[in-house]
Design an enzyme around this catalytic site. Structure first.
Site, PDB file in Angstrom:
ATOM      1  N   HIS A  29       0.854  -1.184   0.000  1.00 52.85           N
ATOM      2  CA  HIS A  29       0.000   0.000   0.000  1.00 52.85           C
ATOM      3  C   HIS A  29       0.892   1.238   0.000  1.00 52.85           C
ATOM      4  CE1 HIS A  29      -3.283  -2.626   1.977  1.00 52.85           C
ATOM      5  NE2 HIS A  29      -3.496  -2.524   0.690  1.00 52.85           N
ATOM      6  N   PHE A  77       4.075  -0.159   4.781  1.00 51.61           N
ATOM      7  CA  PHE A  77       4.675  -1.328   5.448  1.00 51.61           C
ATOM      8  C   PHE A  77       3.818  -2.584   5.296  1.00 51.61           C
ATOM      9  CE2 PHE A  77       5.331   2.277   8.668  1.00 51.61           C
ATOM     10  CZ  PHE A  77       6.234   2.925   7.851  1.00 51.61           C
ATOM     11  N   HIS A  78       3.133  -2.726   4.166  1.00 49.81           N
ATOM     12  CA  HIS A  78       2.243  -3.864   3.954  1.00 49.81           C
ATOM     13  C   HIS A  78       2.740  -4.740   2.802  1.00 49.81           C
ATOM     14  CE1 HIS A  78      -1.264  -1.394   5.901  1.00 49.81           C
ATOM     15  NE2 HIS A  78      -0.368  -1.816   6.774  1.00 49.81           N
ATOM     16  N   GLN A  79       4.010  -5.031   2.767  1.00 52.50           N
ATOM     17  CA  GLN A  79       4.555  -5.869   1.697  1.00 52.50           C
ATOM     18  C   GLN A  79       3.902  -7.262   1.746  1.00 52.50           C
ATOM     19  OE1 GLN A  79       6.824  -4.140   3.835  1.00 52.50           O
ATOM     20  NE2 GLN A  79       6.914  -2.477   2.358  1.00 52.50           N
TER      21      GLN A  79
END
Length: 592
Positions: A332, A521-523
């Site tokens: 995101h 930080f949504h890898q």
């Protein structure tokens, strides 16, 4: 680094000044002093998924389970103050990854490289994140099953696992059985509210956005930000799943980095790991499970010979199985720099020292909640919101420019000075459903080298269009009477890279989007779940690596498509479901 010193000084201040008045650290799950040579299950990675898996698999008393974590213990007093969440990045409990430079996004960052924080601590990134809890849209999971060919992953199938993990502090008569109430993970809306919170909500209503319970089935609207916090502190997956239990059949090994998966033919039989410069070998009777996250899980697979054939050949890694490991990287994207000046301080308690004392004595006040107070989900498409707006009652702190990888000069150009006499807040738009895809590659065949992370943000033109729409919506909300009552004014920054464009034109916002883009930080997605005949898939619907026995991946990397929402909750759901898949698999094997 300057902020590391600040954290250390704060920690010493807490211990010295407040002494016994500070809450004791929670009781840790004890680390094992003597490891077995063989376990039924070896779980690699003690993050959001790994902690949940360790708990659920060790419920079977005759199974021996080993959980291996590269970092150390979570510390409540140092890591779990919600208002200091951003300060957890670039510390010893962060892997401190950086993206490879690229030409489409993050252009005003140092070396055009974006920070990619990942937790290197028991609890993983749930100890670093901003604690926002969502399930994702029900339609997301229906797509996982119907579009990507993964039976058992529709929302009707995964809903029971959300209820199993949740302890949601909510009273919703219209949805009496929708949420879990007695699960391990506590979810709440923080009690603290700034002076601006009612204005955020009212302004959204004035802009035609209705209040909606975004944890529920309807995905468009505005509400408070639901957080994984409890009694004023962060509530990580470690605290939810490991701290409450003590089991003889669950062993924990900390500060140990797994460097290789061991195989006999095409069967995973154990792992090698390094602790204190010594190499250890542990074997598995049943399965090795990778729960190391969307960056470390594909890295370890490739180091062990499972990955793209040509890439492994270039690094002289013997090929075990040619699979698209590391591809399909999703995240995101958030845009920084939308700041608004107001005519008074938004905080009920203004003095920083008083805020600290209020938290330390009572676990209340601004530090008991990360400043994101209000969230808007917008632009529904096929039942899925396309972007999010986060309202944050704060200024960008000058000392945090390193955390976003800005130079001090760019920071001064782009952001409102934090020593202004009045107040401020900022809102950042987040792209939920990016069409751009990145990848993870090995830097070399050294397991201690950081992998190469190609985020590839904004390489698809539709991603830019949605973010411009998000900015326009934010500006429309800011112009409503309830926020204008505070004298709300958009801060006109001085970003030199965009000075050729008229401020507030679409061309200007496109420029700022490209220059001030960063990660939420949504890898995810780098070990994509899908059927065997799908050339993009790495694991099947039971999370088994294609063509390999005794090896599963259970973490954010298996997502075939990123969800519309913050993904920590869904990652834990994946672990809950994965644990049941494993239990059923071995129950059937026993019967057979």
């Amino acid at each position: 680094m300057q902020h590391l010193l600040q954290i250390f000084i704060l920690y010493l201040f807490i211990l010295k000044i407040f002494g016994d008045n500070v809450d004791e650290n929670f009781p840790q799950y004890p680390e094992t002093k003597q490891l077995y040579e063989t376990y039924d299950f070896i779980i690699v990675g003690g993050g959001s998924a790994g902690c949940a898996l360790a708990n659920r698999l060790s419920e079977i008393e005759n199974w021996n389970v080993l959980l291996i974590e590269a970092g150390g213990e979570e510390n409540k007093r140092l890591m779990d103050i919600p208002g200091l969440a951003l300060q957890n990045q670039h510390t010893y409990f962060d892997w401190c990854y950086m993206s490879e430079p690229f030409e489409e996004a993050g252009l005003s960052l140092i070396n055009q490289s974006i920070c990619v924080p990942r937790g290197k601590v028991l609890g993983g990134t749930s100890v670093l994140n901003h604690m926002v809890y969502h399930r994702g849209a029900p339609a997301d999971y229906d797509r996982w099953e119907n579009v990507f060919g993964n039976p058992g992953w529709s929302f009707d199938n995964v809903e029971t696992y959300f209820k199993k993990l949740e302890d949601v502090a909510i009273d919703s008569p219209s949805l009496p059985d929708y949420f879990g109430k007695n699960g391990p993970l506590h979810v709440e809306c923080a009690e603290y509210r700034s002076k601006l919170y009612p204005a955020y909500m009212a302004a959204a209503h004035e802009a035609g956005i209705k209040s909606e319970l975004l944890l529920g089935p309807n995905q468009i609207g505005v509400e408070c930000a639901w957080k994984t916090t409890k009694n004023g502190y962060r509530f990580s997956s470690n605290r939810a799943y490991l701290v409450p239990i003590r089991r003889r059949n669950l062993h924990l090994k900390l500060n140990s980095q797994v460097t290789k998966i061991l195989f006999k033919g095409n069967v995973a039989i154990g792992v090698e790991f390094v602790c204190a410069n010594q190499t250890y070998t542990i074997y598995s009777k049943k399965e090795v499970i990778l729960s190391a996250g969307a960056i470390n899980s594909p890295q370890l697979l490739m180091l062990s010979g499972i990955g793209p054939k040509q890439h492994l050949a270039e690094l002289k890694i013997p090929l075990l199985k040619d699979l698209p490991v590391g591809q399909n990287l999703m995240d995101h994207v958030a845009i920084l720099g939308l700041q608004f000046e107001i005519n008074e301080s938004p905080n009920v308690v203004e003095d920083k020292d008083m805020q600290l004392k209020e938290f330390l004595y009572n676990q209340t006040g601004p530090l008991s909640s990360y400043p994101a107070e209000t969230i808007v989900f917008s632009h529904l498409s096929n039942g899925i919101p396309q972007y999010e707006d986060d309202f944050v009652t704060s200024t960008y702190e000058q000392q945090n420019h390193e955390l976003y990888h800005f130079s001090s000069e760019t920071w001064a150009e782009a952001f409102l000075p934090n020593n202004q006499s009045k107040g401020a807040f900022y809102i950042y738009p987040v792209l939920f459903k990016p069409k751009s895809r990145g990848s993870i590659l090995l830097r070399d065949n050294n397991p201690f080298s950081h992998p190469r992370i190609f985020l590839n943000y904004l390489t698809h033109p539709d991603d830019i269009s949605y973010l411009v729409m998000g900015i326009r919506e934010i500006l429309r909300i800011s112009e409503q009477p309830s926020l204008q009552a505070f004298g709300t004014t958009l801060y006109k920054n001085k970003l030199r890279a965009c000075k050729q464009y008229e401020f507030n034109s679409d061309d200007y916002w496109i420029c700022q989007i490209r220059h001030l883009s960063t990660s939420l930080f949504h890898q995810s997605g780098t070990c994509k779940m899908g059927p065997k005949d799908n050339l993009d898939a790495v694991v099947d619907a039971e999370l088994r690596v294609h063509g390999i026995e005794g090896l599963r991946v259970i973490d954010a990397s298996i997502m075939p498509e990123i969800l519309a929402g913050h993904i920590n909750g869904p990652v834990i759901m994946i672990a809950e479901k994965g644990a049941d898949i494993i239990k059923q698999f071995w129950a059937n094997r026993k019967v057979g």
